[in-house]
Design a protein around this motif. Sequence first.
Motif, short mmCIF file in Angstrom:
data_model
loop_
_atom_site.label_atom_id
_atom_site.label_comp_id
_atom_site.label_asym_id
_atom_site.label_seq_id
_atom_site.Cartn_x
_atom_site.Cartn_y
_atom_site.Cartn_z
N PRO A 1 7.55 30.32 -46.35
CA PRO A 1 7.14 29.78 -45.05
C PRO A 1 6.74 30.91 -44.11
N CYS A 2 5.64 30.73 -43.39
CA CYS A 2 5.13 31.74 -42.47
C CYS A 2 5.21 31.22 -41.04
N LEU A 3 5.93 31.95 -40.19
CA LEU A 3 6.04 31.61 -38.78
C LEU A 3 5.02 32.42 -38.00
N VAL A 4 4.05 31.74 -37.41
CA VAL A 4 3.01 32.39 -36.62
C VAL A 4 3.39 32.25 -35.15
N THR A 5 3.62 33.37 -34.48
CA THR A 5 4.21 33.35 -33.15
C THR A 5 3.21 33.67 -32.05
N PRO A 6 3.37 33.06 -30.87
CA PRO A 6 2.56 33.41 -29.71
C PRO A 6 3.10 34.68 -29.07
N SER B 1 3.24 14.24 -48.10
CA SER B 1 2.76 15.03 -49.22
C SER B 1 3.89 15.88 -49.80
N PRO B 2 3.68 16.49 -50.97
CA PRO B 2 4.69 17.41 -51.52
C PRO B 2 5.04 18.54 -50.55
N THR B 3 4.04 19.02 -49.81
CA THR B 3 4.32 20.05 -48.82
C THR B 3 5.21 19.51 -47.71
N MET C 1 6.17 22.46 -37.10
CA MET C 1 6.21 22.69 -38.55
C MET C 1 5.14 21.82 -39.20
N MET C 2 4.36 22.40 -40.07
CA MET C 2 3.31 21.64 -40.73
C MET C 2 2.92 22.32 -42.04
N GLY C 3 2.19 21.58 -42.86
CA GLY C 3 1.74 22.12 -44.13
C GLY C 3 0.56 23.05 -43.95
N ALA C 4 0.55 24.12 -44.69
CA ALA C 4 -0.59 25.03 -44.65
C ALA C 4 -1.79 24.42 -45.36
N LEU D 1 5.34 27.00 -37.81
CA LEU D 1 5.92 27.38 -39.10
C LEU D 1 5.15 26.64 -40.19
N LEU D 2 4.43 27.40 -41.01
CA LEU D 2 3.52 26.85 -42.00
C LEU D 2 4.13 26.91 -43.39
N PHE D 3 3.98 25.80 -44.12
CA PHE D 3 4.49 25.70 -45.49
C PHE D 3 3.35 25.42 -46.44
N ARG D 4 3.43 25.98 -47.63
CA ARG D 4 2.45 25.69 -48.68
C ARG D 4 3.04 24.70 -49.64
#
Length: 286
Positions: free
Chosen positions: A154-159, A175-177, A253-256, A283-286
Motif C-alpha cells: 500500500p502506498c500513502l500519498v501525502t499532501p 473488487s478484489p482490491t 483509501m481506494m484501489g490503485a 492510501l492506494l492499494f493494488r
Amino acid sequence: MKTILMCSDGSAFADGIYRYGAWFARHFQAKAEVLYVTDIRSQKLVSTGNFTGSIGLGASDQLLTDLVNLEHEKAKLNNQRARLILQHAEEMLKAEGLSDVALINKTGFLVDQLHDFEADADMVVLGKRGEAAEFASGHLGANIDRIVRSSTKPCLVTPQSFAPIEKLLVAYDGSPTGKRILSFLVDSAEGFKDIDIHLLTVAKSDTAPPTELESAQATLQQAGLSSTTTVLSGDPETVISDYIDKNQISLLMMGAYGHSRIRHLVIGSTTVQLLRSVQVPVLLFR
C-alpha cells in the motif's frame, strides 16, 4: 503493521511525509524507516574525452582537471545534503514521539532502490509532489506513477500539510482490491478503532446499498469497527471529492486499479485527478 517506509527528497512535502508516517507508526506501533536516494545523475563524473583537437593540449588538461575537481565537490555536497535531510527527518520523527527510526541513504534512482527495501515494509509513504513543487502546483511528482505501479505494498500519498486522521473514507467497489482494503482494516483494527469509517460506493444510480457494501460493513463490524455506508451516483472523481469536502474526511483509501466505473485508477483518469485535487492523504492499494 511492523514497518513504515518513508521516501523523502527533502522537498517542501517532506514534513508531511514524516508526520503522516509517524501517525501510522504510533497507531500501529511500527518501526519507521526513512529512505533518501541521491540521484545518480548528480553523481556521474564528467566525460574525460580528448579535447586537444579543439582547444589545445594545455587547455584540455586544465579543463579536465577543473571538471574532475568540480565533480568531487558536487559529490561532497550531495553527501552533506543527504546527511542534513536524514538528520531533519530523524528530528521530526522523534519530535512526533518515535524512538525506533532507521535512516537509509542510497545512490541511484528511487524506483529502483525501492524494491530493495519495500519487501520488509508494510506501507510506503511518499509526498504528492517533490523537489519542483513550487514550480508545478497542479502536477504530481515524477515518481508517483512509477512507484505506485511497481510497488507491491500500500502506498500513502501525502499532501504538504498534516491534519490528524479522524475520518476515513473507503471508496469501495466490491473488487478484489476493495477486499484487500477491508483485510487491511481488519488486520489493523486496533489502530483504526477510534476512527470514523465511511464506506462509499459510486454506482450508476442512487439505489439501496448493494450486497457487497452490506457485506463490507459486516466484515468491519466483526472486527470491532463501526462504519457508515453510502451509495451515490455520478462521476467518481467528482462524487468522491465532494464527499471528502462535505464530510471533512481526513484519509481516503481506494484501489490503485479499480473496477467498473472506478477502473483506470493509477495512473488513469480518476485517481490522477483525485490525487491532484484532494487535500487529504490517499492510501492506494493494488
